[in-house]
Design an enzyme around this catalytic site. Structure first.
Site, PDB file in Angstrom:
ATOM      1  N   LYS A   1      11.734  12.645   4.180  1.00 19.48           N
ATOM      2  CA  LYS A   1      10.940  11.682   4.822  1.00 19.48           C
ATOM      3  C   LYS A   1      10.400  10.272   4.111  1.00 19.48           C
ATOM      4  O   LYS A   1      11.094  10.264   3.042  1.00 19.48           O
ATOM      5  CB  LYS A   1       9.128  12.374   5.076  1.00 19.48           C
ATOM      6  CG  LYS A   1       9.287  12.269   3.353  1.00 19.48           C
ATOM      7  CD  LYS A   1       7.488  13.698   3.333  1.00 19.48           C
ATOM      8  CE  LYS A   1       6.489  13.752   1.934  1.00 19.48           C
ATOM      9  NZ  LYS A   1       5.666  14.564   1.879  1.00 19.48           N
TER      10      LYS A   1
ATOM     11  N   ARG B   1      -5.729  20.719   5.153  1.00 11.34           N
ATOM     12  CA  ARG B   1      -5.301  18.848   5.602  1.00 11.34           C
ATOM     13  C   ARG B   1      -4.459  19.429   7.378  1.00 11.34           C
ATOM     14  O   ARG B   1      -4.933  20.316   7.671  1.00 11.34           O
ATOM     15  CB  ARG B   1      -4.094  18.655   4.562  1.00 11.34           C
ATOM     16  CG  ARG B   1      -3.518  17.278   5.042  1.00 11.34           C
ATOM     17  CD  ARG B   1      -2.452  16.268   3.408  1.00 11.34           C
ATOM     18  NE  ARG B   1      -1.058  16.957   3.608  1.00 11.34           N
ATOM     19  CZ  ARG B   1      -0.398  16.449   2.159  1.00 11.34           C
ATOM     20  NH1 ARG B   1      -0.700  15.923   1.772  1.00 11.34           N
ATOM     21  NH2 ARG B   1       0.145  17.177   2.374  1.00 11.34           N
TER      22      ARG B   1
ATOM     23  N   HIS C   1       1.834  24.148   1.601  1.00 13.47           N
ATOM     24  CA  HIS C   1       1.079  23.588   0.846  1.00 13.47           C
ATOM     25  C   HIS C   1       0.445  23.252  -0.224  1.00 13.47           C
ATOM     26  O   HIS C   1      -0.452  23.969  -0.092  1.00 13.47           O
ATOM     27  CB  HIS C   1       1.429  21.831   1.613  1.00 13.47           C
ATOM     28  CG  HIS C   1       2.328  21.009   0.969  1.00 13.47           C
ATOM     29  ND1 HIS C   1       3.523  21.001   0.398  1.00 13.47           N
ATOM     30  CD2 HIS C   1       1.801  19.567   0.340  1.00 13.47           C
ATOM     31  CE1 HIS C   1       3.546  19.861  -0.423  1.00 13.47           C
ATOM     32  NE2 HIS C   1       2.740  18.679  -0.416  1.00 13.47           N
TER      33      HIS C   1
ATOM     34  N   ARG D   1      11.062  23.608  -1.075  1.00 15.43           N
ATOM     35  CA  ARG D   1      11.328  21.822  -0.887  1.00 15.43           C
ATOM     36  C   ARG D   1      10.804  20.660  -1.325  1.00 15.43           C
ATOM     37  O   ARG D   1       9.350  20.716  -1.249  1.00 15.43           O
ATOM     38  CB  ARG D   1      10.119  22.575   0.503  1.00 15.43           C
ATOM     39  CG  ARG D   1       9.855  22.124   1.684  1.00 15.43           C
ATOM     40  CD  ARG D   1       9.088  22.154   2.518  1.00 15.43           C
ATOM     41  NE  ARG D   1       7.704  21.789   2.653  1.00 15.43           N
ATOM     42  CZ  ARG D   1       6.493  23.091   2.267  1.00 15.43           C
ATOM     43  NH1 ARG D   1       6.986  24.225   2.513  1.00 15.43           N
ATOM     44  NH2 ARG D   1       5.498  22.693   1.920  1.00 15.43           N
TER      45      ARG D   1
ATOM     46  N   TYR E   1      -1.724 -17.604  -8.759  1.00 11.47           N
ATOM     47  CA  TYR E   1      -3.204 -17.495  -8.264  1.00 11.47           C
ATOM     48  C   TYR E   1      -4.603 -17.703  -9.111  1.00 11.47           C
ATOM     49  O   TYR E   1      -4.680 -16.262 -10.668  1.00 11.47           O
ATOM     50  CB  TYR E   1      -3.097 -17.192  -7.397  1.00 11.47           C
ATOM     51  CG  TYR E   1      -1.975 -17.278  -5.900  1.00 11.47           C
ATOM     52  CD1 TYR E   1      -2.702 -18.445  -5.652  1.00 11.47           C
ATOM     53  CD2 TYR E   1      -1.670 -16.294  -5.523  1.00 11.47           C
ATOM     54  CE1 TYR E   1      -1.737 -18.846  -5.331  1.00 11.47           C
ATOM     55  CE2 TYR E   1      -0.700 -16.769  -4.420  1.00 11.47           C
ATOM     56  CZ  TYR E   1      -1.136 -18.452  -4.393  1.00 11.47           C
ATOM     57  OH  TYR E   1      -0.098 -18.664  -2.759  1.00 11.47           O
TER      58      TYR E   1
ATOM     59  N   CYS F   1       2.287 -12.409  -6.776  1.00 15.94           N
ATOM     60  CA  CYS F   1       1.887 -13.263  -5.181  1.00 15.94           C
ATOM     61  C   CYS F   1       3.047 -12.438  -4.222  1.00 15.94           C
ATOM     62  O   CYS F   1       3.344 -11.339  -4.262  1.00 15.94           O
ATOM     63  CB  CYS F   1       2.352 -14.358  -5.346  1.00 15.94           C
ATOM     64  SG  CYS F   1       2.291 -15.178  -7.451  1.00 15.94           S
ATOM     65  N   MET F   2       2.743 -12.890  -3.244  1.00 18.87           N
ATOM     66  CA  MET F   2       3.508 -12.633  -1.656  1.00 18.87           C
ATOM     67  C   MET F   2       4.889 -12.188  -1.833  1.00 18.87           C
ATOM     68  O   MET F   2       5.308 -11.181  -1.799  1.00 18.87           O
ATOM     69  CB  MET F   2       3.117 -12.845  -0.841  1.00 18.87           C
ATOM     70  CG  MET F   2       3.983 -12.145   0.323  1.00 18.87           C
ATOM     71  SD  MET F   2       3.431 -13.364   2.278  1.00 18.87           S
ATOM     72  CE  MET F   2       2.044 -13.127   2.855  1.00 18.87           C
ATOM     73  N   ASP F   3       5.886 -13.100  -2.713  1.00 14.05           N
ATOM     74  CA  ASP F   3       7.134 -14.096  -2.514  1.00 14.05           C
ATOM     75  C   ASP F   3       7.668 -13.506  -4.291  1.00 14.05           C
ATOM     76  O   ASP F   3       8.807 -13.763  -4.965  1.00 14.05           O
ATOM     77  CB  ASP F   3       7.300 -14.424  -1.903  1.00 14.05           C
ATOM     78  CG  ASP F   3       6.931 -14.288   0.225  1.00 14.05           C
ATOM     79  OD1 ASP F   3       7.443 -13.584   0.568  1.00 14.05           O
ATOM     80  OD2 ASP F   3       5.971 -15.601  -0.466  1.00 14.05           O
TER      81      ASP F   3
END
Length: 392
Positions: A49, A147, A179, A235, A281, A328-330
Site C-alpha cells: 500500500k 478503526r 489488526h 501480513r 528563513y 525550506c520547500m526546495d
C-alpha cells in the site's frame, strides 16, 4: 543496474537531478524471504500500500513475489486495480474504500475485497448481481483497534448476512482478518486480548459452516515477535522494506532485514560566510565562526519534514552532518566547517543503510518525533525512483 554502497564512487544514475530515491529490489526480495522463514507454515502477504511505502507498488510487488510472498495487500481500491493492471497476477486483497466505490472492477480483476460492515457487503452484492460473478471476500473484525472492521454485535450481524450470501453463491469467504493496536509492544496486554477476540470471532463464523482459508492478524511487528499470531498468514508491511517496526527492541539488522531505500542528493552550491551569519528563513541557525556552507536542493516539497530544521542528519564524504537552519520547500543548508573539503556536485546521503554508516529513516524519525513509516512514505513523487538490485 548494479548496486553500489558508496554513492561517492558510483556513477551518477541521473546526472543533473536534484536528488533521487534508490530502491534496492534485491533487499525487498531478501527481506521477504527472511520474513517468510519466520512465518513458518503460514503464508505471507506483502503489503504494498501507499505506493509500496514510497518504494513503488509494482516493482515492490514483483520483488516481494520473487522473495516468496504468496499474497499482496493494498489498502486502497484504486491502488489495487493499478497493480493488477500492471500485469501482477498474484492473489491480492484490498480493504479500504468508501460507499460508491467501483467494487465491480475489483471483482472483475480477481481482487479480494475486505468487508467490514453489512452495508459494504450489500453494496458488493449489488455489484456482483450485475456481473453474475462470485466475489472473493475477507471479513474484517475489529478486535480492539476501533478503526476499520466490524465491532461487537456488528460482527454478529455481518457473519449472519455473509452466511446467507455465501449460501446463495454470491460470495466466497476466503479469509478473516484484524489488526493489532500494540504489536510494537509485544508484552502489552491488548496483544493477547486481541488474539482471543479474533479467535472467538473466527469461531462464530465457523459455526455457520463457513471455514475461511486464511486467518490473518500479524503485521510486521507481530511477524517478528509473536509466532502465536501467525495463524494461516502473516501480513508484514514496513519490514518488507527493511525497516524495524520495533526500533526500541531491535534494528533492521537484528531482524535479518536490510533497508531498501536510500535518499540521495548533491551539493548545488558552496559558499564561505563569516561568523554571526544567520542561515535560512528566520535565522534559527547562526554561524559561530567563519565557515563553509553547502546547499542541498531538497526540501519539504520532496518529503523532508519541516521539523527536521536544525535536526535532520545527512552524510557528506563519510561525515555525518546536521541541517543548519530551517527546511525550506526546495532546499536545506549544511554547515560543514571552515576547512571542509566540498564541491558542487558532491553526493549527499540523507538516509540509507545503517550498517553502512549512513543515517537511516529511523534516525530521521527520531530527530523529528515521528516513525520511519512516515519518513519513507512521504518521499515525494517529484524525486525519481532508481531501481537497483536483483529483485525484478
Amino acid at each position: 543496474m548494479a548496486l553500489s554502497s558508496d554513492p561517492e564512487s558510483a556513477p551518477d544514475p541521473l546526472p543533473g537531478a536534484s536528488g533521487y530515491a534508490e530502491i534496492d529490489l534485491g533487499a525487498i526480495r531478501a527481506n521477504v524471504a527472511s520474513l517468510k522463514e519466520r512465518a513458518g507454515d503460514a503464508a505471507l502477504m506483502a503489503v504494498v500500500k501507499a505506493d509500496g511505502y514510497g518504494h513503488g507498488a509494482v516493482p515492490s510487488a514483483r520483488a516481494a513475489l520473487a522473495g516468496g510472498a504468496d499474497w499482496l495487500g493494498v489498502a486502497q481500491l484504486s491502488e489495487a486495480v493499478a497493480v493488477r493492471a500492471a500485469g501482477v497476477t498474484a492473489p491480492m486483497l484490498t480493504w479500504l474504500y468508501v460507499p460508491g466505490a467501483d467494487l465491480g472492477s475489483a471483482v472483475l480483476a480477481d481482487i479480494d475485497l475486505g468487508i467490514s460492515s453489512v452495508a459494504a457487503l450489500d453494496e458488493l452484492l449489488r455489484a456482483t448481481t450485475r456481473q453474475g460473478k462470485t466475489a472473493r471476500i475477507h471479513l474484517k473484525v475489529d478486535t480492539g483497534l476501533a478503526r476499520n472492521g466490524a465491532y461487537g454485535s456488528d460482527w454478529t450481524a455481518l457473519v449472519a448476512a455473509t452466511a446467507r450470501a455465501a449460501a446463495e453463491g454470491a460470495v466466497e469467504v476466503v479469509g478473516v482478518l484484524s489488526h493489532f493496536a500494540y504489536a510494537d509492544a509485544p508484552d502489552h496486554p491488548t496483544v493477547r486480548s486481541q488474539q482471543q477476540t479474533f479467535e472467538a470471532a473466527v469461531a462464530e463464523l465457523e459455526r455457520t459452516g463457513i471455514r475461511p482459508q486464511v486467518r490473518h492478524l500479524a503485521n510486521s511487528a507481530a511477524t517478528l515477535t509473536n509466532p502465536s499470531a501467525a495463524y494461516d498468514m502473516v501480513r508484514p508491511g514496513l519490514a518488507v522494506y527493511g525497516l524495524s517496526p520495533i526500533p526500541d527492541l531491535g534494528t533492521p539488522a537484528d531482524y535479518g532485514l536490510r533497508e531498501a531505500m536510500r535518499l540521495i542528493s548533491h551539493v548545488a552550491l558552496v559558499k564561505d560566510v563569516p561568523a554571526g551569519q544567520g542561515v535560512s528563513y528566520g535565522h534559527t541557525y547562526v554561524t559561530d565562526r567563519a565557515t563553509r556552507l553547502a546547499l542541498v536542493p531538497l526540501g519539504y516539497a520532496d518529503g523532508l519534514p519541516r521539523n527536521a530544521s536544525n535536526a535532520g542528519p545527512m552524510l557528506h564524504r563519510g561525515v555525518r552532518q546536521t541541517i543548519a537552519g530551517r527546511v525550506c520547500m526546495d532546499q536545506v543548508v549544511l554547515d560543514l566547517g571552515p576547512d571542509a573539503d566540498v564541491a558542487p556536485g558532491d553526493p549527499v546521503v540523507l538516509f540509507g543503510r545503517g550498517e553502512d554508516g549512513e543515517p537511516t529513516a529511523q534516525d530521521w524519525a527520531t530527530a523529528t518525533g515521528t516513525i520511519s513509516y512516515e519518513i519513507v512514505t512521504r518521499v515525494s513523487s517529484r524525486l525519481p525512483r532508481v531501481y537497483v538490485g536483483e529483485g525484478r
